[in-house]
Design an enzyme around this catalytic site. Sequence first.
Site, PDB file in Angstrom:
ATOM      1  N   GLU A   1      31.802  17.562 -28.496  1.00  0.00           N
ATOM      2  CA  GLU A   1      30.684  17.463 -29.442  1.00  0.00           C
ATOM      3  C   GLU A   1      29.346  17.395 -28.714  1.00  0.00           C
ATOM      4  O   GLU A   1      29.284  17.369 -27.480  1.00  0.00           O
ATOM      5  CB  GLU A   1      30.915  16.244 -30.343  1.00  0.00           C
ATOM      6  CG  GLU A   1      32.177  16.403 -31.183  1.00  0.00           C
ATOM      7  CD  GLU A   1      32.411  15.269 -32.165  1.00  0.00           C
ATOM      8  OE1 GLU A   1      31.741  14.216 -32.074  1.00  0.00           O
ATOM      9  OE2 GLU A   1      33.287  15.449 -33.045  1.00  0.00           O
TER      10      GLU A   1
ATOM     11  N   GLU B   1      40.413  24.105 -30.546  1.00  0.00           N
ATOM     12  CA  GLU B   1      41.104  25.399 -30.527  1.00  0.00           C
ATOM     13  C   GLU B   1      40.289  26.449 -29.787  1.00  0.00           C
ATOM     14  O   GLU B   1      40.821  27.247 -29.019  1.00  0.00           O
ATOM     15  CB  GLU B   1      41.363  25.880 -31.964  1.00  0.00           C
ATOM     16  CG  GLU B   1      42.326  25.013 -32.765  1.00  0.00           C
ATOM     17  CD  GLU B   1      41.636  23.889 -33.542  1.00  0.00           C
ATOM     18  OE1 GLU B   1      40.590  23.380 -33.078  1.00  0.00           O
ATOM     19  OE2 GLU B   1      42.164  23.516 -34.605  1.00  0.00           O
TER      20      GLU B   1
ATOM     21  N   CYS C   1      37.349  28.700 -36.288  1.00  0.00           N
ATOM     22  CA  CYS C   1      38.507  28.810 -35.385  1.00  0.00           C
ATOM     23  C   CYS C   1      39.522  29.823 -35.918  1.00  0.00           C
ATOM     24  O   CYS C   1      40.123  30.574 -35.138  1.00  0.00           O
ATOM     25  CB  CYS C   1      39.181  27.454 -35.195  1.00  0.00           C
ATOM     26  SG  CYS C   1      38.183  26.341 -34.166  1.00  0.00           S
TER      27      CYS C   1
ATOM     28  N   CYS D   1      35.157  23.153 -31.306  1.00  0.00           N
ATOM     29  CA  CYS D   1      36.486  22.639 -31.655  1.00  0.00           C
ATOM     30  C   CYS D   1      37.482  22.841 -30.506  1.00  0.00           C
ATOM     31  O   CYS D   1      37.333  23.750 -29.672  1.00  0.00           O
ATOM     32  CB  CYS D   1      37.037  23.387 -32.864  1.00  0.00           C
ATOM     33  SG  CYS D   1      36.116  23.153 -34.373  1.00  0.00           S
TER      34      CYS D   1
ATOM     35  N   ASN E   1      38.145  18.885 -28.503  1.00  0.00           N
ATOM     36  CA  ASN E   1      36.817  19.096 -29.089  1.00  0.00           C
ATOM     37  C   ASN E   1      35.740  18.461 -28.215  1.00  0.00           C
ATOM     38  O   ASN E   1      35.934  17.384 -27.644  1.00  0.00           O
ATOM     39  CB  ASN E   1      36.744  18.630 -30.544  1.00  0.00           C
ATOM     40  CG  ASN E   1      37.156  17.196 -30.780  1.00  0.00           C
ATOM     41  OD1 ASN E   1      37.970  16.651 -30.054  1.00  0.00           O
ATOM     42  ND2 ASN E   1      36.603  16.584 -31.817  1.00  0.00           N
TER      43      ASN E   1
ATOM     44  N   CYS F   1      39.574  24.975 -38.486  1.00  0.00           N
ATOM     45  CA  CYS F   1      38.433  25.259 -39.360  1.00  0.00           C
ATOM     46  C   CYS F   1      38.257  26.769 -39.503  1.00  0.00           C
ATOM     47  O   CYS F   1      38.906  27.568 -38.806  1.00  0.00           O
ATOM     48  CB  CYS F   1      37.165  24.629 -38.780  1.00  0.00           C
ATOM     49  SG  CYS F   1      36.445  25.554 -37.407  1.00  0.00           S
TER      50      CYS F   1
HETATM   51  N1  THU Z   1      37.759  19.771 -35.014  1.00  0.00           N
HETATM   52  C1  THU Z   1      38.526  20.447 -34.110  1.00  0.00           C
HETATM   53  O1  THU Z   1      38.303  20.363 -32.897  1.00  0.00           O
HETATM   54  N2  THU Z   1      39.552  21.196 -34.579  1.00  0.00           N
HETATM   55  C2  THU Z   1      39.935  21.265 -35.882  1.00  0.00           C
HETATM   56  O2  THU Z   1      40.930  21.930 -36.186  1.00  0.00           O
HETATM   57  C3  THU Z   1      39.174  20.555 -36.915  1.00  0.00           C
HETATM   58  C4  THU Z   1      37.951  19.862 -36.449  1.00  0.00           C
HETATM   59  C5  THU Z   1      36.688  18.912 -34.514  1.00  0.00           C
HETATM   60  C6  THU Z   1      35.288  19.339 -34.778  1.00  0.00           C
HETATM   61  C7  THU Z   1      34.558  18.009 -34.689  1.00  0.00           C
HETATM   62  O3  THU Z   1      34.299  17.717 -33.318  1.00  0.00           O
HETATM   63  C8  THU Z   1      35.562  16.997 -35.196  1.00  0.00           C
HETATM   64  O4  THU Z   1      36.833  17.644 -35.119  1.00  0.00           O
HETATM   65  C9  THU Z   1      35.324  16.546 -36.630  1.00  0.00           C
HETATM   66  O5  THU Z   1      35.127  17.638 -37.466  1.00  0.00           O
END
Ligand code: THU
Length: 160
Positions: A64, A75, A115, A73, A62, A112
């Site tokens: 941000e 994925e 994704c 994310c 991920n 999520c």
């Molecule tokens: N996140 C992912 O990268 N993948 C997931 O399956 C769930 C959430 C990330 C998004 C954000 O950067 C952090 O996790 C918290 O939500």
Amino acid sequence: MKKEVHQFFYEVYDSADELDPADAALLNKAKEVTVQAYAPYSRFRVGAAAKLDNGQVVTGTNQENASFPAGICAERVLMSAASSLYPGVPIDTLAVSYHNEIGSSDNPISPCGICRQSLQEFEQRTGKPIRLLLGGEKGPVYIFLQSGLLLPFAFTADEL
Ligand code: THU
């Protein structure tokens, strides 16, 4: 009127020790790459690792942003990388793990909604179901034989 039932099965393992060695290695890779996440806001580091049909392993984490919705994310980072490096090559298996810097990392997390939508279209356009392995740093592991199972009644390219 009639009522319909939608159901699917998934596998639950008590720990990664019960997985076959190739799956255990892929999940381990997903755990390892959590250090590459850029997650200064949530402190929730997600790692994904996929084995492609051409034998290559691609990872994603991920990423941000101070403008929170600009974050992406693990994925979708992985799918973008896979389809940029190896266009059209299907993903056979995708493992997702995480490291929560401010809490427990002992239960699987699942992708999520955005994704799930992207996974569905990746499956559709490459013509192959993506096996999903979900597991934390320890604890149970879930296996879904097709990521599209997580998004029943999806809106797809077929509707356009
Ligand atoms: N996140 C992912 O990268 N993948 C997931 O399956 C769930 C959430 C990330 C998004 C954000 O950067 C952090 O996790 C918290 O939500």
